[in-house]
Design a protein around this motif. Sequence first.
Motif: not given
Length: 507
Positions: A324-328, A338-342, A462-472
Amino acid sequence: MGKLRVASILFLLSTFFLKFSSMIREMVISRLFGASYEADVYFAAMTIPNAIVLFMLTGMKDAFLPSYYKYDRLGQGFSHLTNIVKGTFWISLGVSIIGAAISPFLVQTVYPEFGKYEHGFEIAAWTAALYFFSIALVGVNAVYEGYFDSQKKFSFSTFSQTVVVLCTIGSALLFHKILGVYSLPIGYLVGTFVSFIIKLVYLKPSKFLNWKQKMDISEIRQFYHIFWPVGLTIAVGQINLMVNMFFAARLGEGVVSHLNYAFRLVNIPQAIFGVTIATIIYPILASAQSDQNRDMFKRGIEKGLIYMFAFLAPTVVGMTILMKPLVQTFYEGGAFTAEATAATSQYAVFYLGSVLFYSIQAVIAKGFYTLEKGHYMMRIGMISIVVNIFSNWILSYLMGPVGLALSASIVGMIYSLITFTTLYRISGGFSLMSIGKEYSKSIIASMAMAAILVWVGSLGLIMEMHHILYLIIMIGIGAVIYFLALFLLRSEPLKEILARSGKVKSS
């Protein structure tokens, strides 16, 4: 080996850049057109000529390499190159003209649902026609990319493909407001022409081909006798994708686009690791076959499979957890909601099996082509198409769009199992013990990585981080855990990489 190692590194870097630019292209398309009916029509219509594009592009390279080596050893390499270029141009030109002419009838027959959209048939027909027009030069480009591979200039071959992608991106960004979705196929057509000009300038006209040499029809016919099964085998994946699009177009607006975005995202590791490793080992296999060194041939296949799995296993496991964070990160924004992301995230997870199995098949295929046994692959490929049609029909009925993604993974598994067992039989067998041992180490290391990632991902901070920082953070932790586990398990690929790195540093 030193030159091959440098060429391999350059090829890996250029492949990263190619896939990075390809991903940017998909990001641009997703933000400009989202999962609209225009995007659906474009993606579905381009799969028809794109099957022929891959048939010429990748199939030509795989067939040309051993053929060129054979003639080059006789001092007739340049003459053979000239014959194949001239013969391929006239064949490609004929396919281009016929394909463009029948495009309106073709898209209405294959995708009748597009008639309910405003300009649906028109967009589909022009998209298919413009891609067909590009085939006139795609074949010639493919021959020269095969030639560059034979000279260990892997990176230049990849660069020429990147040019096409960059032209498509540029056309979309500059002209989407004027041309709409038509900017995409027009950009591809322009990019194909630019790629051809670059090759002409790089080699210079005098070394491009022997312009005065008459075509040797018998030599061209002999080459294409080998090429057809190779090309058809390469096109099998695209034909299966076209089958997926055929069923997806009947499931409502946006389904084609979501499936395409999901497929392109999960295809990145396959192209970077699976195809890269397969391409690098191909000259080694071809050379071993030319020297009648069967032991070297077997070791090449074994190492290709082991190295490929060592990189693919953690990637597939990691993408399952982080989809999910990769698609985001790659797609969400602009017209991509966001619906397309899901929806895209869900489909992508079910596509992941195809990444692993088709990567295995990419290595195995090089063995068949080296042995000039491409007809085996063609037969197996035809079986996979039939299986895919029934699998798509049943699973899409039972599961909807998710079933189409799952079907791709199931068909990929069947395809790779049949091709591996066939190559094992006709080549005299491989060391299943060493392959299984190294695969087990990669699986154990991947499971250890997965356990740590799931635990870290559950932490509140970790869960509250922005998805890009979370991915890194998650990718960094995953890589450290995986390679540490491989080190403790004494993985052969990792030991060889570290040994070579030490030699490079000491020198």
